[in-house]
Design an enzyme around this catalytic site. Structure first.
Site, PDB file in Angstrom:
ATOM      1  N   LYS A  50     -25.793   6.249 -11.792  1.00 45.16           N
ATOM      2  CA  LYS A  50     -25.735   7.226 -10.723  1.00 45.16           C
ATOM      3  C   LYS A  50     -27.063   7.296  -9.981  1.00 45.16           C
ATOM      4  CE  LYS A  50     -23.093  10.079 -13.888  1.00 45.16           C
ATOM      5  NZ  LYS A  50     -23.168  11.324 -14.697  1.00 45.16           N
ATOM      6  N   GLY A  51     -28.110   6.765 -10.631  1.00 47.46           N
ATOM      7  CA  GLY A  51     -29.470   7.009 -10.158  1.00 47.46           C
ATOM      8  C   GLY A  51     -29.780   6.518  -8.755  1.00 47.46           C
ATOM      9  N   GLU A 105     -31.246  -0.455  -7.104  1.00 46.19           N
ATOM     10  CA  GLU A 105     -31.455   0.196  -8.402  1.00 46.19           C
ATOM     11  C   GLU A 105     -32.482   1.310  -8.242  1.00 46.19           C
ATOM     12  OE1 GLU A 105     -30.783   1.064 -11.300  1.00 46.19           O
ATOM     13  OE2 GLU A 105     -31.337  -0.423 -12.810  1.00 46.19           O
ATOM     14  N   ASP A 109     -37.356  -0.541 -15.675  1.00 46.45           N
ATOM     15  CA  ASP A 109     -38.272  -0.155 -16.743  1.00 46.45           C
ATOM     16  C   ASP A 109     -38.407  -1.347 -17.702  1.00 46.45           C
ATOM     17  OD1 ASP A 109     -39.736   1.337 -18.546  1.00 46.45           O
ATOM     18  OD2 ASP A 109     -38.074   2.549 -19.232  1.00 46.45           O
ATOM     19  N   VAL A 160     -40.376  10.082 -14.791  1.00 46.73           N
ATOM     20  CA  VAL A 160     -40.183  10.823 -13.544  1.00 46.73           C
ATOM     21  C   VAL A 160     -38.740  11.281 -13.362  1.00 46.73           C
ATOM     22  CG1 VAL A 160     -42.103   9.771 -12.275  1.00 46.73           C
ATOM     23  CG2 VAL A 160     -39.878   8.625 -12.299  1.00 46.73           C
ATOM     24  N   ASP A 166     -32.726  11.332 -13.361  1.00 47.14           N
ATOM     25  CA  ASP A 166     -32.357  12.539 -14.111  1.00 47.14           C
ATOM     26  C   ASP A 166     -33.154  12.712 -15.389  1.00 47.14           C
ATOM     27  OD1 ASP A 166     -31.117  10.365 -15.596  1.00 47.14           O
ATOM     28  OD2 ASP A 166     -29.969  11.921 -16.626  1.00 47.14           O
TER      29      ASP A 166
HETATM   30  P1  5GP Z   1     -34.344  -0.442 -18.140  1.00 45.01           P
HETATM   31  O1  5GP Z   1     -33.035  -1.024 -18.561  1.00 45.01           O
HETATM   32  O2  5GP Z   1     -35.042  -1.191 -17.067  1.00 45.01           O
HETATM   33  O3  5GP Z   1     -35.238  -0.144 -19.309  1.00 45.01           O
HETATM   34  O4  5GP Z   1     -34.034   1.011 -17.643  1.00 45.01           O
HETATM   35  C1  5GP Z   1     -33.492   1.330 -16.457  1.00 45.01           C
HETATM   36  C2  5GP Z   1     -32.947   2.731 -16.542  1.00 45.01           C
HETATM   37  O5  5GP Z   1     -33.750   3.583 -17.387  1.00 45.01           O
HETATM   38  C3  5GP Z   1     -32.996   3.386 -15.189  1.00 45.01           C
HETATM   39  O6  5GP Z   1     -31.850   3.065 -14.434  1.00 45.01           O
HETATM   40  C4  5GP Z   1     -33.121   4.853 -15.554  1.00 45.01           C
HETATM   41  O7  5GP Z   1     -31.846   5.396 -15.769  1.00 45.01           O
HETATM   42  C5  5GP Z   1     -33.881   4.879 -16.861  1.00 45.01           C
HETATM   43  N1  5GP Z   1     -35.316   5.186 -16.677  1.00 45.01           N
HETATM   44  C6  5GP Z   1     -36.371   4.383 -16.899  1.00 45.01           C
HETATM   45  N2  5GP Z   1     -37.543   5.003 -16.610  1.00 45.01           N
HETATM   46  C7  5GP Z   1     -37.197   6.238 -16.178  1.00 45.01           C
HETATM   47  C8  5GP Z   1     -37.959   7.366 -15.717  1.00 45.01           C
HETATM   48  O8  5GP Z   1     -39.198   7.395 -15.602  1.00 45.01           O
HETATM   49  N3  5GP Z   1     -37.234   8.466 -15.364  1.00 45.01           N
HETATM   50  C9  5GP Z   1     -35.877   8.530 -15.443  1.00 45.01           C
HETATM   51  N4  5GP Z   1     -35.282   9.678 -15.076  1.00 45.01           N
HETATM   52  N5  5GP Z   1     -35.136   7.480 -15.885  1.00 45.01           N
HETATM   53  C10 5GP Z   1     -35.790   6.357 -16.239  1.00 45.01           C
END
Ligand code: 5GP
Length: 190
Positions: A50-51, A105, A109, A160, A166
């Site tokens: 949803k982000g 996206e 992260d 954040v 969220d």
């Molecule tokens: P990845 O798979 O790259 O580790 O994570 C991506 C997802 O992690 C993002 O779509 C998000 O939902 C969540 N995420 C990663 N860092 C943050 C952050 O600082 N704040 C929030 N609210 N969500 C995060």
């Protein structure tokens, strides 16, 4: 909501300025190098729910080129067990064929979510596949993923919320991006 925020990192105005800049760059790229779709079909912008919703809404309105958009939703491994476990909850409405695809996206992260999406879309053999992320935490990367357009780079140790992001499903509707006061961060909610 605002009283839950300790500090604003990117104001609504800064975000809007950056979105306009990104849009100009994307338009330039697709007007020049794009159009690899053999049938000349418009760019397909794929938002990740949803982000990415607020970012996607602002970005597509700033993209002055013919485009279509669709959404995908994936389960967050954060609520599950292992980082490798990313499941597609909602897929694209239609087969894409050889089209130009731009994934939108909210934040990259570790890279696991994006890698899963990229693999799934790559297997459908699009004409081209690029990624636009509003936020990037490059220092946290566990798997390498290509990110073609980045709004802002964040330091490693910051979590954040706002503008789609969220904490326990809250704060997505804030027009800015900020950090929560520690008293609103509860164990196991993120
Ligand atoms: P990845 O798979 O790259 O580790 O994570 C991506 C997802 O992690 C993002 O779509 C998000 O939902 C969540 N995420 C990663 N860092 C943050 C952050 O600082 N704040 C929030 N609210 N969500 C995060």
């Amino acid at each position: 909501m605002r009283e839950h925020i300790e500090r604003v990192i990117f104001s609504a105005e800064e975000i809007q300025r950056r979105v306009q800049e990104l849009a100009r760059q994307i338009v330039r790229d697709y007007q020049n190098g794009g159009k690899r779709d053999p049938y000349g079909r418009p760019l397909l912008v794929v938002g990740l729910l949803k982000g990415a919703m607020p970012f996607m809404a602002d970005l597509v309105r700033a993209l002055d080129i013919p485009l279509e958009y669709d959404f995908m939703a994936v389960s967050s491994y954060r609520n599950g067990t292992s980082p490798g476990e990313v499941r597609i909850l909602k897929d694209l409405d239609r087969a894409i064929g050889r089209r130009d695809l731009l994934i939108v996206e909210d934040i990259v992260d570790t890279g696991h979510t994006l890698r899963h999406i990229l693999r799934s879309l790559q297997a459908r053999e699009p004409a081209s596949l690029r990624v636009c992320a509003l936020l990037d935490k490059p220092h946290r990367r566990e798997v390498e993923v290509p990110v073609d357009y980045v709004g802002f780079v964040l330091p490693e140790n910051v979590f954040v919320v706002g503008y789609g992001l969220d904490y326990g499903e809250l704060y997505r509707n804030l027009p800015f991006i900020g950090v929560l006061k520690p008293e609103y961060l509860r164990e196991g909610q993120g």
